[in-house]
Design a protein around this motif. Structure first.
Motif, PDB file in Angstrom:
ATOM      1  N   UNK A   1       0.826  -1.213   0.000  1.00  0.00           N
ATOM      2  CA  UNK A   1       0.000   0.000   0.000  1.00  0.00           C
ATOM      3  C   UNK A   1       0.855   1.256   0.000  1.00  0.00           C
ATOM      4  N   UNK A   2       1.962   1.251   0.760  1.00  0.00           N
ATOM      5  CA  UNK A   2       2.818   2.430   0.798  1.00  0.00           C
ATOM      6  C   UNK A   2       3.491   2.660  -0.554  1.00  0.00           C
ATOM      7  N   UNK A   3       3.867   1.554  -1.216  1.00  0.00           N
ATOM      8  CA  UNK A   3       4.454   1.692  -2.549  1.00  0.00           C
ATOM      9  C   UNK A   3       3.474   2.315  -3.524  1.00  0.00           C
ATOM     10  N   UNK A   4       2.213   1.888  -3.469  1.00  0.00           N
ATOM     11  CA  UNK A   4       1.194   2.480  -4.328  1.00  0.00           C
ATOM     12  C   UNK A   4       0.969   3.955  -3.988  1.00  0.00           C
ATOM     13  N   UNK A   5       1.043   4.275  -2.693  1.00  0.00           N
ATOM     14  CA  UNK A   5       0.878   5.678  -2.283  1.00  0.00           C
ATOM     15  C   UNK A   5       1.994   6.544  -2.844  1.00  0.00           C
TER      16      UNK A   5
END
Length: 333
Positions: free
Chosen positions: A157-161
């Motif tokens: 999720x952080x990578x997508x953010x």
């Protein structure tokens, strides 16, 4: 006869422009593939961004000196270019690379052309065409396939953010409000804007990335590219010279021969190139739904970008001509 000569010259210019745009897309598309092995070998993503920007700024220093009066005449333009097109896009993109596949990061970043329409419609309160809205819907649907939303987001999720933040930085650069030329009517040279923007980016990143804390020894060894050892310095040289200097310069020259809309569409091939290179060189295989989603994202980006109402004729750099092309790469990436 003069008419034929003129038509031949125009066709030749368009052909050269398309060739330059393809070279630029290829150069930008290879940045993530070269950067990811360096990140996985122990370098912090911010340090890789600093090496890229500082190295490119050093190469472009003669151009910055040639246009040394530009910071006094256009400080806001150079600051915006440095913060958004150089620091924001690249830092967020490389941070995303450390957590998600190259192709996914770049496809998410390519939501930027669609996001610009939201700014045009709801902030500038300008009408947008139905085709543009359809492009946004296509891009959003394709993104859902890329991130496999039905499986609860198959990626970090952080990578997508971070990837979405890179897209937002591109939007921020697209909407820089500098609608005219200089007082004398002459727009700033886009190569001078690139050179000074890289210097601004290098200065900001030096404070943020703290390169004196970097693992310099990681550059003396090798990085693994899909189980193959590659000299780290060779990867760094590619990122600086090809994926930054060559990519930006050819991008600017292509826009001078093509319309920004045509050059922007060709630039979207960067996502395809990056995904294919990551597949071949890094072994980052995408599933069939993800490949389909990536195609839909690109089609949506094409549709949204080409359907956006054309702005009134203004200075090429200040109005988002060459810069729109530049920031659409990412920069970046």
């Amino acid at each position: 006869m003069p008419v034929h000569t003129s038509e031949s010259s125009a066709a030749g210019g368009r052909g050269a422009g398309l060739g330059l745009a393809l070279v630029s897309a290829l150069a930008f598309g290879g940045s993530g593939v070269a950067a990811k092995p360096l990140i996985e070998s122990g370098l912090d993503p911010l340090h890789v961004v600093w090496l890229r920007v500082a190295g490119a700024a050093l190469v472009m220093l003669p151009l910055a000196w040639r246009h040394r009066a530009l910071p006094r005449r256009r400080p806001a333009l150079l600051l915006g270019f440095g913060l958004f097109a150089v620091v924001g896009v690249q830092a967020c993109y490389f941070a995303a690379l450390s957590r998600i596949p190259v192709g996914v990061a770049l496809l998410v970043e390519y939501l930027a052309p669609a996001l610009v329409l939201g700014w045009v419609r709801f902030v500038q309160r300008r009408p947008v065409t139905r085709a543009a809205v359809f492009g946004v819907v296509l891009a959003a649907g394709g993104l859902a396939c890329v991130v496999e939303v039905w499986s609860g987001l198959g990626f970090d999720a952080l990578g997508l953010a971070f990837a979405l933040a890179a897209a937002c930085c591109q939007v921020g650069y697209f909407i820089l409000s500098d609608p005219g030329g200089e007082a004398g009517g002459k727009p700033p040279d886009p190569l001078g804007v690139i050179a000074h923007g890289l210097l601004v980016g290098a200065a900001v990143l030096t404070v943020v990335a703290r390169p004196w804390e970097m693992r310099w020894d990681a550059l003396t060894g090798s990085a693994r590219m899909n189980h193959t050892a590659v000299p780290a310095l060779a990867l760094l040289a590619w990122i600086v010279l090809v994926a930054t200097v060559v990519a930006y310069v050819t991008g600017v020259l292509s826009v001078r021969r093509l319309s920004p809309q045509v050059a922007g569409v060709v630039a979207c091939l960067e996502a395809v190139i990056a995904t294919v290179l990551a597949w071949v060189l890094l072994g980052e295989h995408l599933s069939a739904p993800q490949v389909f989603g990536g195609v839909v994202v690109l089609v949506g980006a094409f549709t949204a970008q080409s359907a956006t109402p054309a702005p009134a004729p203004v200075a090429p750099v200040a109005a988002g001509g060459p810069e729109r092309e530049l920031s659409g790469r990412r920069t970046r990436a």
